[in-house]
Design an enzyme around this catalytic site. Sequence first.
Site, PDB file in Angstrom:
ATOM      1  N   LYS A  11     -39.469  32.188  25.794  1.00  0.00           N
ATOM      2  CA  LYS A  11     -39.290  30.941  26.535  1.00  0.00           C
ATOM      3  C   LYS A  11     -40.602  30.546  27.239  1.00  0.00           C
ATOM      4  O   LYS A  11     -41.539  31.343  27.312  1.00  0.00           O
ATOM      5  CB  LYS A  11     -38.145  31.130  27.549  1.00  0.00           C
ATOM      6  N   PHE A  59     -25.665  25.079  36.318  1.00  0.00           N
ATOM      7  CA  PHE A  59     -27.110  25.233  36.106  1.00  0.00           C
ATOM      8  C   PHE A  59     -27.594  24.572  34.813  1.00  0.00           C
ATOM      9  O   PHE A  59     -28.755  24.711  34.435  1.00  0.00           O
ATOM     10  CB  PHE A  59     -27.488  26.725  36.095  1.00  0.00           C
ATOM     11  N   ARG A  92     -30.866  42.779  21.815  1.00  0.00           N
ATOM     12  CA  ARG A  92     -30.260  42.532  23.139  1.00  0.00           C
ATOM     13  C   ARG A  92     -30.562  43.707  24.087  1.00  0.00           C
ATOM     14  O   ARG A  92     -30.778  43.512  25.274  1.00  0.00           O
ATOM     15  CB  ARG A  92     -28.743  42.354  23.019  1.00  0.00           C
ATOM     16  N   THR A  98     -28.465  39.248  30.930  1.00  0.00           N
ATOM     17  CA  THR A  98     -28.775  37.843  31.223  1.00  0.00           C
ATOM     18  C   THR A  98     -29.360  37.671  32.630  1.00  0.00           C
ATOM     19  O   THR A  98     -30.346  36.962  32.820  1.00  0.00           O
ATOM     20  CB  THR A  98     -27.476  37.006  31.100  1.00  0.00           C
ATOM     21  N   ARG A 109     -36.272  41.442  30.408  1.00  0.00           N
ATOM     22  CA  ARG A 109     -35.785  40.615  31.518  1.00  0.00           C
ATOM     23  C   ARG A 109     -35.832  41.364  32.843  1.00  0.00           C
ATOM     24  O   ARG A 109     -36.109  40.780  33.887  1.00  0.00           O
ATOM     25  CB  ARG A 109     -34.364  40.143  31.207  1.00  0.00           C
ATOM     26  N   ASN A 123     -35.360  34.042  32.522  1.00  0.00           N
ATOM     27  CA  ASN A 123     -35.306  35.400  31.966  1.00  0.00           C
ATOM     28  C   ASN A 123     -36.135  35.624  30.697  1.00  0.00           C
ATOM     29  O   ASN A 123     -35.848  36.515  29.901  1.00  0.00           O
ATOM     30  CB  ASN A 123     -33.849  35.848  31.798  1.00  0.00           C
ATOM     31  N   HIS A 126     -34.887  34.513  24.847  1.00  0.00           N
ATOM     32  CA  HIS A 126     -33.535  34.302  24.338  1.00  0.00           C
ATOM     33  C   HIS A 126     -33.318  35.283  23.193  1.00  0.00           C
ATOM     34  O   HIS A 126     -34.244  35.524  22.412  1.00  0.00           O
ATOM     35  CB  HIS A 126     -33.358  32.878  23.817  1.00  0.00           C
TER      36      HIS A 126
HETATM   37  P1  DAT Z   1     -28.000  34.956  27.281  1.00  0.00           P
HETATM   38  O1  DAT Z   1     -29.325  34.184  27.284  1.00  0.00           O
HETATM   39  O2  DAT Z   1     -28.158  36.337  27.836  1.00  0.00           O
HETATM   40  O3  DAT Z   1     -27.311  34.938  25.938  1.00  0.00           O
HETATM   41  P2  DAT Z   1     -26.152  32.874  28.122  1.00  0.00           P
HETATM   42  O4  DAT Z   1     -26.135  32.438  26.703  1.00  0.00           O
HETATM   43  O5  DAT Z   1     -24.844  33.113  28.801  1.00  0.00           O
HETATM   44  O6  DAT Z   1     -27.037  34.196  28.318  1.00  0.00           O
HETATM   45  O7  DAT Z   1     -26.933  31.796  29.002  1.00  0.00           O
HETATM   46  C1  DAT Z   1     -28.084  31.142  28.522  1.00  0.00           C
HETATM   47  C2  DAT Z   1     -29.116  31.069  29.637  1.00  0.00           C
HETATM   48  O8  DAT Z   1     -28.614  30.347  30.759  1.00  0.00           O
HETATM   49  C3  DAT Z   1     -29.527  32.422  30.196  1.00  0.00           C
HETATM   50  O9  DAT Z   1     -30.510  33.051  29.421  1.00  0.00           O
HETATM   51  C4  DAT Z   1     -29.988  32.069  31.580  1.00  0.00           C
HETATM   52  C5  DAT Z   1     -29.061  30.941  31.984  1.00  0.00           C
HETATM   53  N1  DAT Z   1     -27.880  31.448  32.701  1.00  0.00           N
HETATM   54  C6  DAT Z   1     -26.770  31.996  32.142  1.00  0.00           C
HETATM   55  N2  DAT Z   1     -25.851  32.327  33.078  1.00  0.00           N
HETATM   56  C7  DAT Z   1     -26.378  31.955  34.255  1.00  0.00           C
HETATM   57  C8  DAT Z   1     -25.922  32.015  35.622  1.00  0.00           C
HETATM   58  N3  DAT Z   1     -24.707  32.521  35.941  1.00  0.00           N
HETATM   59  N4  DAT Z   1     -26.741  31.572  36.593  1.00  0.00           N
HETATM   60  C9  DAT Z   1     -27.940  31.051  36.277  1.00  0.00           C
HETATM   61  N5  DAT Z   1     -28.448  30.954  35.044  1.00  0.00           N
HETATM   62  C10 DAT Z   1     -27.684  31.398  34.023  1.00  0.00           C
HETATM   63 MG    MG Z   2     -26.455  33.384  24.835  1.00  0.00          MG
END
Ligand code: DAT
Ligand code: MG
Length: 168
Positions: A11, A59, A92, A98, A109, A123, A126
């Site tokens: 990212k 968010f 992962r 996350t 991360r 973070n 992706h």
């Molecule tokens: P991941 O990237 O681990 O697959 P995700 O698909 O649930 O997680 O979410 C995509 C992105 O959104 C994640 O990398 C960071 C942000 N994000 C997710 N959950 C969040 C939360 N509860 N608060 C703030 N940012 C969040």
């Molecule tokens: Mg995801």
Amino acid sequence: MAREATLVIIKPDGLKKSLTGDILSRLSQAGLKIIAAKTVKVSESLAKKHYGHLSDRPFFKELLRYITGQLHGENRVLAMVYYGESAISQVRQIVGATNPEEADPVSVRGAYGRILTTGLFENVVHASSSAEDAEKEIKLWFAPSEVVVNLYPCKVITLEKVEQKVWA
Ligand code: DAT
Ligand code: MG
């Protein structure tokens, strides 16, 4: 477990902080193959498709600003497809949870992520989280001709009057 493919994106914060080399060398520990890679200027439309499943989260707007580079003045990500045994879970594991505060401290991360004052998890990377997501995401980010392994069924179509930029 059969061989599978997963989408990895470094990212804008990962690029801005010059973490590419470190992230790639961490990922190389998994013994997977990179079968596609490119830098991408992430459009609003691509961002919305990629994170569409989160559109009702508080968010979401900030997440779009993040992935399109508006938070970092860095409209560029590095998108890659990794391929091999248990690629999704292996990546992962290396990437970490996350929430950077909950991520294993030695994961990408855990080491480099942070939580912004807006609450958004910044973070760094992706990584696809299931085979279903991986297929959707790889098809969204890459054309079949950009991937060196035939992952999914393809068809051949004939396009007429397609404008394309070529080197002058
Ligand atoms: P991941 O990237 O681990 O697959 P995700 O698909 O649930 O997680 O979410 C995509 C992105 O959104 C994640 O990398 C960071 C942000 N994000 C997710 N959950 C969040 C939360 N509860 N608060 C703030 N940012 C969040
Ligand atoms: Mg995801």
